[in-house]
Design a protein around this motif. Structure first.
Motif, PDB file in Angstrom:
ATOM      1  N   TRP A   3       0.828  -1.208   0.000  1.00  0.00           N
ATOM      2  CA  TRP A   3       0.000   0.000   0.000  1.00  0.00           C
ATOM      3  C   TRP A   3       0.864   1.260   0.000  1.00  0.00           C
ATOM      4  O   TRP A   3       0.517   2.251  -0.656  1.00  0.00           O
ATOM      5  N   VAL A   4       1.974   1.211   0.704  1.00  0.00           N
ATOM      6  CA  VAL A   4       2.890   2.359   0.713  1.00  0.00           C
ATOM      7  C   VAL A   4       3.472   2.554  -0.678  1.00  0.00           C
ATOM      8  O   VAL A   4       3.535   3.676  -1.192  1.00  0.00           O
ATOM      9  N   MET A   5       3.892   1.451  -1.328  1.00  0.00           N
ATOM     10  CA  MET A   5       4.461   1.552  -2.668  1.00  0.00           C
ATOM     11  C   MET A   5       3.426   2.097  -3.653  1.00  0.00           C
ATOM     12  O   MET A   5       3.731   2.985  -4.460  1.00  0.00           O
ATOM     13  N   LEU A   6       2.208   1.577  -3.606  1.00  0.00           N
ATOM     14  CA  LEU A   6       1.173   2.052  -4.520  1.00  0.00           C
ATOM     15  C   LEU A   6       0.831   3.517  -4.287  1.00  0.00           C
ATOM     16  O   LEU A   6       0.622   4.278  -5.234  1.00  0.00           O
ATOM     17  N   PHE A   7       0.790   3.924  -3.012  1.00  0.00           N
ATOM     18  CA  PHE A   7       0.520   5.324  -2.698  1.00  0.00           C
ATOM     19  C   PHE A   7       1.618   6.223  -3.250  1.00  0.00           C
ATOM     20  O   PHE A   7       1.345   7.235  -3.902  1.00  0.00           O
ATOM     21  N   LEU A   8       2.881   5.860  -2.995  1.00  0.00           N
ATOM     22  CA  LEU A   8       3.993   6.690  -3.463  1.00  0.00           C
ATOM     23  C   LEU A   8       4.099   6.679  -4.987  1.00  0.00           C
ATOM     24  O   LEU A   8       4.448   7.698  -5.591  1.00  0.00           O
ATOM     25  N   LEU A   9       3.790   5.551  -5.600  1.00  0.00           N
ATOM     26  CA  LEU A   9       3.810   5.482  -7.062  1.00  0.00           C
ATOM     27  C   LEU A   9       2.744   6.392  -7.665  1.00  0.00           C
ATOM     28  O   LEU A   9       3.012   7.144  -8.606  1.00  0.00           O
ATOM     29  N   GLY A  10       1.548   6.347  -7.112  1.00  0.00           N
ATOM     30  CA  GLY A  10       0.484   7.234  -7.597  1.00  0.00           C
ATOM     31  C   GLY A  10       0.789   8.696  -7.351  1.00  0.00           C
ATOM     32  O   GLY A  10       0.540   9.550  -8.207  1.00  0.00           O
ATOM     33  N   LEU A  11       1.340   8.993  -6.197  1.00  0.00           N
ATOM     34  CA  LEU A  11       1.707  10.365  -5.876  1.00  0.00           C
ATOM     35  C   LEU A  11       2.777  10.882  -6.830  1.00  0.00           C
ATOM     36  O   LEU A  11       2.674  11.990  -7.365  1.00  0.00           O
ATOM     37  N   GLY A  12       3.783  10.074  -7.063  1.00  0.00           N
ATOM     38  CA  GLY A  12       4.865  10.481  -7.966  1.00  0.00           C
ATOM     39  C   GLY A  12       4.391  10.674  -9.392  1.00  0.00           C
ATOM     40  O   GLY A  12       4.785  11.633 -10.064  1.00  0.00           O
ATOM     41  N   MET A  13       3.532   9.789  -9.866  1.00  0.00           N
ATOM     42  CA  MET A  13       3.030   9.921 -11.237  1.00  0.00           C
ATOM     43  C   MET A  13       2.138  11.145 -11.392  1.00  0.00           C
ATOM     44  O   MET A  13       2.194  11.837 -12.417  1.00  0.00           O
ATOM     45  N   SER A  14       1.328  11.431 -10.389  1.00  0.00           N
ATOM     46  CA  SER A  14       0.461  12.605 -10.505  1.00  0.00           C
ATOM     47  C   SER A  14       1.262  13.900 -10.436  1.00  0.00           C
ATOM     48  O   SER A  14       0.990  14.842 -11.179  1.00  0.00           O
ATOM     49  N   ILE A  15       2.252  13.951  -9.567  1.00  0.00           N
ATOM     50  CA  ILE A  15       3.101  15.139  -9.480  1.00  0.00           C
ATOM     51  C   ILE A  15       3.903  15.322 -10.764  1.00  0.00           C
ATOM     52  O   ILE A  15       4.043  16.436 -11.272  1.00  0.00           O
ATOM     53  N   ALA A  16       4.407  14.215 -11.321  1.00  0.00           N
ATOM     54  CA  ALA A  16       5.181  14.304 -12.558  1.00  0.00           C
ATOM     55  C   ALA A  16       4.326  14.841 -13.700  1.00  0.00           C
ATOM     56  O   ALA A  16       4.793  15.660 -14.501  1.00  0.00           O
ATOM     57  N   GLY A  17       3.089  14.393 -13.792  1.00  0.00           N
ATOM     58  CA  GLY A  17       2.205  14.885 -14.855  1.00  0.00           C
ATOM     59  C   GLY A  17       1.970  16.378 -14.763  1.00  0.00           C
ATOM     60  O   GLY A  17       1.985  17.091 -15.769  1.00  0.00           O
ATOM     61  N   ILE A  18       1.774  16.870 -13.563  1.00  0.00           N
ATOM     62  CA  ILE A  18       1.543  18.300 -13.367  1.00  0.00           C
ATOM     63  C   ILE A  18       2.805  19.098 -13.658  1.00  0.00           C
ATOM     64  O   ILE A  18       2.768  20.121 -14.356  1.00  0.00           O
ATOM     65  N   LEU A  19       3.938  18.630 -13.146  1.00  0.00           N
ATOM     66  CA  LEU A  19       5.188  19.368 -13.338  1.00  0.00           C
ATOM     67  C   LEU A  19       5.647  19.376 -14.788  1.00  0.00           C
ATOM     68  O   LEU A  19       6.151  20.390 -15.271  1.00  0.00           O
ATOM     69  N   ILE A  20       5.468  18.265 -15.486  1.00  0.00           N
ATOM     70  CA  ILE A  20       5.885  18.220 -16.891  1.00  0.00           C
ATOM     71  C   ILE A  20       5.038  19.181 -17.729  1.00  0.00           C
ATOM     72  O   ILE A  20       5.562  19.908 -18.571  1.00  0.00           O
ATOM     73  N   THR A  21       3.737  19.199 -17.498  1.00  0.00           N
ATOM     74  CA  THR A  21       2.876  20.123 -18.235  1.00  0.00           C
ATOM     75  C   THR A  21       3.238  21.570 -17.928  1.00  0.00           C
ATOM     76  O   THR A  21       3.290  22.410 -18.835  1.00  0.00           O
ATOM     77  N   ALA A  22       3.509  21.877 -16.677  1.00  0.00           N
ATOM     78  CA  ALA A  22       3.897  23.238 -16.312  1.00  0.00           C
ATOM     79  C   ALA A  22       5.231  23.617 -16.939  1.00  0.00           C
ATOM     80  O   ALA A  22       5.409  24.754 -17.408  1.00  0.00           O
ATOM     81  N   MET A  23       6.166  22.669 -16.994  1.00  0.00           N
ATOM     82  CA  MET A  23       7.468  22.947 -17.597  1.00  0.00           C
ATOM     83  C   MET A  23       7.324  23.212 -19.089  1.00  0.00           C
ATOM     84  O   MET A  23       7.921  24.140 -19.633  1.00  0.00           O
ATOM     85  N   TRP A  24       6.508  22.402 -19.778  1.00  0.00           N
ATOM     86  CA  TRP A  24       6.300  22.627 -21.208  1.00  0.00           C
ATOM     87  C   TRP A  24       5.646  23.971 -21.459  1.00  0.00           C
ATOM     88  O   TRP A  24       5.982  24.663 -22.425  1.00  0.00           O
ATOM     89  N   ALA A  25       4.721  24.366 -20.619  1.00  0.00           N
ATOM     90  CA  ALA A  25       4.071  25.671 -20.791  1.00  0.00           C
ATOM     91  C   ALA A  25       5.069  26.802 -20.599  1.00  0.00           C
ATOM     92  O   ALA A  25       5.012  27.815 -21.301  1.00  0.00           O
ATOM     93  N   GLU A  26       5.991  26.658 -19.663  1.00  0.00           N
ATOM     94  CA  GLU A  26       7.001  27.696 -19.434  1.00  0.00           C
ATOM     95  C   GLU A  26       8.009  27.761 -20.569  1.00  0.00           C
ATOM     96  O   GLU A  26       8.412  28.834 -20.998  1.00  0.00           O
ATOM     97  N   VAL A  27       8.440  26.615 -21.046  1.00  0.00           N
ATOM     98  CA  VAL A  27       9.498  26.583 -22.061  1.00  0.00           C
ATOM     99  C   VAL A  27       8.967  26.913 -23.446  1.00  0.00           C
ATOM    100  O   VAL A  27       9.554  27.719 -24.174  1.00  0.00           O
ATOM    101  N   TYR A  28       7.838  26.304 -23.837  1.00  0.00           N
ATOM    102  CA  TYR A  28       7.354  26.432 -25.208  1.00  0.00           C
ATOM    103  C   TYR A  28       6.146  27.345 -25.358  1.00  0.00           C
ATOM    104  O   TYR A  28       5.721  27.624 -26.472  1.00  0.00           O
TER     105      TYR A  28
END
Length: 91
Positions: A3-28
């Motif tokens: 459960w800890v692994m699944l929680f951290l995996l979901g948290l990391g994937m959701s944060i990565a999706g938000i940060l990548i989109t924000a980075m693309w908006a800033e750069v491009y």
């Protein structure tokens, strides 16, 4: 631990999706954001579809697993170096 692994995996994937989109908006910029996301999604699907075929071909042609992992490690280091180079050009 599962459960800890699944929680951290979901948290990391959701944060990565938000940060990548924000980075693309800033750069491009936001005007090109849709086309960039569609290109990245298409390339992700293509690479996901081709990797089992490539790995199967290499294993069928007597490439050892340790050699395959060495190739993947070199590829990972190369991608990391290229991302650092791109990062220094952006800043």
């Amino acid at each position: 631990m599962v459960w800890v692994m699944l929680f951290l995996l979901g948290l990391g994937m959701s944060i990565a999706g938000i940060l990548i989109t924000a980075m693309w908006a800033e750069v491009y910029g936001t005007q090109n954001l849709g086309s960039i996301r569609s290109l990245v999604s298409s390339l992700s699907i293509l690479s996901t579809a081709l990797s089992p075929v490539l790995f199967g071909y290499l294993l069928d042609h007597h490439t050892s697993v340790s050699n395959l992992f060495a190739i993947l490690a070199i590829y990972t280091v190369l991608c990391t170096l290229l991302s650092f180079r791109a990062y220094t050009k952006l800043t």
